[in-house]
Design a protein around this motif. Sequence first.
Motif, PDB file in Angstrom:
ATOM      1  N   LEU A 274       0.875  -1.171   0.000  1.00 53.43           N
ATOM      2  CA  LEU A 274       0.000   0.000   0.000  1.00 53.43           C
ATOM      3  C   LEU A 274       0.909   1.217   0.000  1.00 53.43           C
ATOM      4  O   LEU A 274       1.681   1.422   0.940  1.00 53.43           O
ATOM      5  N   ILE A 275       0.862   1.989  -1.074  1.00 50.04           N
ATOM      6  CA  ILE A 275       1.705   3.168  -1.218  1.00 50.04           C
ATOM      7  C   ILE A 275       0.892   4.394  -0.831  1.00 50.04           C
ATOM      8  O   ILE A 275      -0.172   4.653  -1.397  1.00 50.04           O
ATOM      9  N   SER A 276       1.387   5.128   0.162  1.00 55.29           N
ATOM     10  CA  SER A 276       0.657   6.310   0.633  1.00 55.29           C
ATOM     11  C   SER A 276       1.581   7.522   0.609  1.00 55.29           C
ATOM     12  O   SER A 276       2.781   7.401   0.840  1.00 55.29           O
ATOM     13  N   PRO A 277       1.056   8.702   0.331  1.00 51.02           N
ATOM     14  CA  PRO A 277       1.883   9.909   0.256  1.00 51.02           C
ATOM     15  C   PRO A 277       2.332  10.382   1.629  1.00 51.02           C
ATOM     16  O   PRO A 277       1.701  10.076   2.647  1.00 51.02           O
ATOM     17  N   GLU A 278       3.436  11.119   1.646  1.00 53.24           N
ATOM     18  CA  GLU A 278       3.951  11.705   2.893  1.00 53.24           C
ATOM     19  C   GLU A 278       3.120  12.934   3.227  1.00 53.24           C
ATOM     20  O   GLU A 278       3.523  14.051   2.961  1.00 53.24           O
ATOM     21  N   ARG A 279       1.961  12.731   3.789  1.00 51.61           N
ATOM     22  CA  ARG A 279       1.090  13.843   4.170  1.00 51.61           C
ATOM     23  C   ARG A 279       1.149  14.063   5.670  1.00 51.61           C
ATOM     24  O   ARG A 279       1.341  13.135   6.440  1.00 51.61           O
ATOM     25  N   LYS A 280       0.990  15.318   6.048  1.00 57.74           N
ATOM     26  CA  LYS A 280       0.965  15.639   7.475  1.00 57.74           C
ATOM     27  C   LYS A 280      -0.263  15.022   8.144  1.00 57.74           C
ATOM     28  O   LYS A 280      -0.226  14.590   9.286  1.00 57.74           O
ATOM     29  N   VAL A 281      -1.376  15.014   7.414  1.00 59.69           N
ATOM     30  CA  VAL A 281      -2.613  14.447   7.930  1.00 59.69           C
ATOM     31  C   VAL A 281      -2.983  13.279   7.022  1.00 59.69           C
ATOM     32  O   VAL A 281      -3.305  13.476   5.862  1.00 59.69           O
ATOM     33  N   LYS A 282      -2.917  12.060   7.520  1.00 63.82           N
ATOM     34  CA  LYS A 282      -3.192  10.878   6.719  1.00 63.82           C
ATOM     35  C   LYS A 282      -4.665  10.502   6.784  1.00 63.82           C
ATOM     36  O   LYS A 282      -5.309  10.655   7.835  1.00 63.82           O
ATOM     37  N   HIS A 283      -5.195  10.030   5.685  1.00 61.96           N
ATOM     38  CA  HIS A 283      -6.566   9.542   5.681  1.00 61.96           C
ATOM     39  C   HIS A 283      -6.644   8.323   6.604  1.00 61.96           C
ATOM     40  O   HIS A 283      -5.798   7.435   6.535  1.00 61.96           O
ATOM     41  N   PRO A 284      -7.651   8.259   7.473  1.00 65.10           N
ATOM     42  CA  PRO A 284      -7.755   7.121   8.401  1.00 65.10           C
ATOM     43  C   PRO A 284      -7.881   5.784   7.680  1.00 65.10           C
ATOM     44  O   PRO A 284      -7.563   4.736   8.244  1.00 65.10           O
ATOM     45  N   GLY A 285      -8.323   5.819   6.428  1.00 66.91           N
ATOM     46  CA  GLY A 285      -8.475   4.590   5.662  1.00 66.91           C
ATOM     47  C   GLY A 285      -7.152   3.906   5.374  1.00 66.91           C
ATOM     48  O   GLY A 285      -7.103   2.676   5.211  1.00 66.91           O
ATOM     49  N   VAL A 286      -6.064   4.662   5.299  1.00 62.76           N
ATOM     50  CA  VAL A 286      -4.761   4.081   4.979  1.00 62.76           C
ATOM     51  C   VAL A 286      -4.309   3.116   6.070  1.00 62.76           C
ATOM     52  O   VAL A 286      -3.977   1.954   5.805  1.00 62.76           O
ATOM     53  N   GLN A 287      -4.311   3.568   7.301  1.00 67.22           N
ATOM     54  CA  GLN A 287      -3.898   2.702   8.408  1.00 67.22           C
ATOM     55  C   GLN A 287      -4.869   1.543   8.589  1.00 67.22           C
ATOM     56  O   GLN A 287      -4.467   0.416   8.909  1.00 67.22           O
ATOM     57  N   HIS A 288      -6.141   1.795   8.352  1.00 66.83           N
ATOM     58  CA  HIS A 288      -7.141   0.734   8.485  1.00 66.83           C
ATOM     59  C   HIS A 288      -6.869  -0.385   7.478  1.00 66.83           C
ATOM     60  O   HIS A 288      -6.909  -1.576   7.827  1.00 66.83           O
ATOM     61  N   LEU A 289      -6.559  -0.032   6.228  1.00 70.01           N
ATOM     62  CA  LEU A 289      -6.277  -1.045   5.210  1.00 70.01           C
ATOM     63  C   LEU A 289      -5.000  -1.819   5.528  1.00 70.01           C
ATOM     64  O   LEU A 289      -4.911  -3.021   5.257  1.00 70.01           O
ATOM     65  N   LEU A 290      -4.022  -1.130   6.093  1.00 73.25           N
ATOM     66  CA  LEU A 290      -2.783  -1.818   6.469  1.00 73.25           C
ATOM     67  C   LEU A 290      -3.056  -2.889   7.519  1.00 73.25           C
ATOM     68  O   LEU A 290      -2.567  -4.016   7.436  1.00 73.25           O
ATOM     69  N   THR A 291      -3.852  -2.534   8.501  1.00 73.57           N
ATOM     70  CA  THR A 291      -4.178  -3.480   9.577  1.00 73.57           C
ATOM     71  C   THR A 291      -4.999  -4.650   9.052  1.00 73.57           C
ATOM     72  O   THR A 291      -4.702  -5.818   9.332  1.00 73.57           O
ATOM     73  N   GLU A 292      -6.034  -4.337   8.277  1.00 75.35           N
ATOM     74  CA  GLU A 292      -6.915  -5.385   7.764  1.00 75.35           C
ATOM     75  C   GLU A 292      -6.214  -6.227   6.714  1.00 75.35           C
ATOM     76  O   GLU A 292      -6.452  -7.435   6.601  1.00 75.35           O
ATOM     77  N   GLY A 293      -5.335  -5.603   5.918  1.00 77.95           N
ATOM     78  CA  GLY A 293      -4.629  -6.334   4.873  1.00 77.95           C
ATOM     79  C   GLY A 293      -3.736  -7.421   5.431  1.00 77.95           C
ATOM     80  O   GLY A 293      -3.670  -8.527   4.888  1.00 77.95           O
ATOM     81  N   LYS A 294      -3.059  -7.123   6.517  1.00 77.86           N
ATOM     82  CA  LYS A 294      -2.176  -8.130   7.130  1.00 77.86           C
ATOM     83  C   LYS A 294      -2.956  -9.348   7.606  1.00 77.86           C
ATOM     84  O   LYS A 294      -2.453 -10.479   7.596  1.00 77.86           O
ATOM     85  N   LYS A 295      -4.212  -9.137   8.003  1.00 76.89           N
ATOM     86  CA  LYS A 295      -5.041 -10.251   8.465  1.00 76.89           C
ATOM     87  C   LYS A 295      -5.359 -11.225   7.329  1.00 76.89           C
ATOM     88  O   LYS A 295      -5.530 -12.429   7.557  1.00 76.89           O
ATOM     89  N   LEU A 296      -5.451 -10.693   6.103  1.00 79.50           N
ATOM     90  CA  LEU A 296      -5.832 -11.524   4.962  1.00 79.50           C
ATOM     91  C   LEU A 296      -4.779 -12.569   4.629  1.00 79.50           C
ATOM     92  O   LEU A 296      -5.077 -13.565   3.961  1.00 79.50           O
ATOM     93  N   PHE A 297      -3.549 -12.349   5.065  1.00 82.86           N
ATOM     94  CA  PHE A 297      -2.475 -13.281   4.737  1.00 82.86           C
ATOM     95  C   PHE A 297      -2.301 -14.384   5.783  1.00 82.86           C
ATOM     96  O   PHE A 297      -1.446 -15.243   5.632  1.00 82.86           O
ATOM     97  N   LYS A 298      -3.138 -14.366   6.810  1.00 85.42           N
ATOM     98  CA  LYS A 298      -3.001 -15.369   7.867  1.00 85.42           C
ATOM     99  C   LYS A 298      -3.650 -16.700   7.486  1.00 85.42           C
ATOM    100  O   LYS A 298      -3.332 -17.737   8.055  1.00 85.42           O
ATOM    101  N   LYS A 299      -4.569 -16.666   6.522  1.00 83.75           N
ATOM    102  CA  LYS A 299      -5.186 -17.926   6.065  1.00 83.75           C
ATOM    103  C   LYS A 299      -5.651 -17.724   4.620  1.00 83.75           C
ATOM    104  O   LYS A 299      -5.936 -16.604   4.198  1.00 83.75           O
ATOM    105  N   PRO A 300      -5.699 -18.812   3.816  1.00 84.44           N
ATOM    106  CA  PRO A 300      -6.123 -18.696   2.422  1.00 84.44           C
ATOM    107  C   PRO A 300      -7.521 -18.086   2.311  1.00 84.44           C
ATOM    108  O   PRO A 300      -8.381 -18.305   3.165  1.00 84.44           O
ATOM    109  N   MET A 301      -7.721 -17.324   1.283  1.00 82.99           N
ATOM    110  CA  MET A 301      -8.932 -16.532   1.118  1.00 82.99           C
ATOM    111  C   MET A 301      -9.993 -17.296   0.318  1.00 82.99           C
ATOM    112  O   MET A 301      -9.677 -17.911  -0.687  1.00 82.99           O
ATOM    113  N   SER A 302     -11.227 -17.265   0.764  1.00 78.16           N
ATOM    114  CA  SER A 302     -12.328 -17.875   0.039  1.00 78.16           C
ATOM    115  C   SER A 302     -13.148 -16.793  -0.643  1.00 78.16           C
ATOM    116  O   SER A 302     -13.162 -15.657  -0.176  1.00 78.16           O
TER     117      SER A 302
END
Length: 302
Positions: A274-302
Motif C-alpha cells: 500500500l503506497i501512501s503519500p507523505e502527508r501531514k494528515v493521513k486519511h484514516p483509511g490508509v492505516q485501516h487497510l494496512l491493519t486489515e490487509g495483514k489479516k488476509l495473509f493469515k489464512k487462504p482466502m475464500s
Amino acid sequence: MAKLNYHHLQYFHAIATHGSIAQAAKVMHITPQTLSAQLNLLEEQLGYSLFERKGKRLVLNDMGRISFRYTQEIFSLGDELLHSLKNHSTDFSFRFSIGVTDVIAKVFSFNLLKSIYDIDNSIKLVCKETSLDVLLGELAMNKLDAVLSDTPLPTGSPLKAYSHLIGKCGLSFFADKKLAQSLTGDFPMSLDGIPFFTAGEGSNQHLNVLSWFNELDISPKVIGEFDDSVLTKYFGQAGYGIFCAPTMIENHVVEQFDVEIIGRTNDIIEHYYLISPERKVKHPGVQHLLTEGKKLFKKPMS
C-alpha cells in the motif's frame, strides 16, 4: 517574529522555479518591480538573502534551498487541505480514493477494500484501476489517498511516499480436473511441455514464473498471455492449459472455477504494497487497510 505571508512564499517559489524576477513576474502577471519588492520583504523578515546572482540567473543559496523545501511542503499541505475538503460531501460523509494496479487479483482487492466500510458505512469508496505509473501520477497530484500495488515505489521516484508491505505469498498452479490428474505426481517437473497461460508480458509474475521455469530447466508451452487474470482462469477452467495464482487466493480459485491444485511453490513470492503519500494528515483509511490487509495473509482466502 511576524507571521509569514503566503503570497511572499508564492513569489519566492516562482522566482526560484523560473530563475529570474523578470520571467517569474511575467508568469504571475505582475511587474518585476513589485516582485522584487516582495522578495526583499521576505528576505528582511527571514533575516537572510535567498539567492545568488549567476549571470542573468538567480540561483538559490543554502538558505534559499532550505526555504524552498519548506515552501514546497507548505504548498503541498495547502493542496492536501483542498483535497480533504473536496472529499467531504454536503452531509460530511467521507470519501476514500484508491488506485489499484491492474495485476492485483480482484478477489484480493475486494476482500481488502470492503473493510473500508467498517470505518463508516456511509463512506464513498472511489477505486481506479490502471498501471502503476498512471496511479502514482494521480497520487502525486493528491487525486488518490493510496495505491495498492504488487511492487513498491520505484527506486529514484521523485514522489514523496511510503511503500507499506501488506503481505506476501507464494504461487499455486491449477488445471481442470482431467488435466490435473496427470500432472500432480512430479510437480513441478510434470509441467514440462504442458500448455500454460501466463500473466501479461512485463508483469512481475510473468517474468518471475518464466525465470523459475528456466532455472528448473523445464519448458511449459506458453499458449497465452493475459493481462486479465480472470480471463486466464476461464481458459484454464475450460481445459486449455494450466495457470497460476497467488496461494492466498487458491481456495477462491478452486471454488469459483472448479479446478484442482497441481502444486505450490515459495520460490516465487508475490508481494503486496500500500503506497501512501507523505502527508501531514493521513486519511484514516490508509492505516485501516494496512491493519486489515495483514489479516488476509493469515489464512487462504475464500
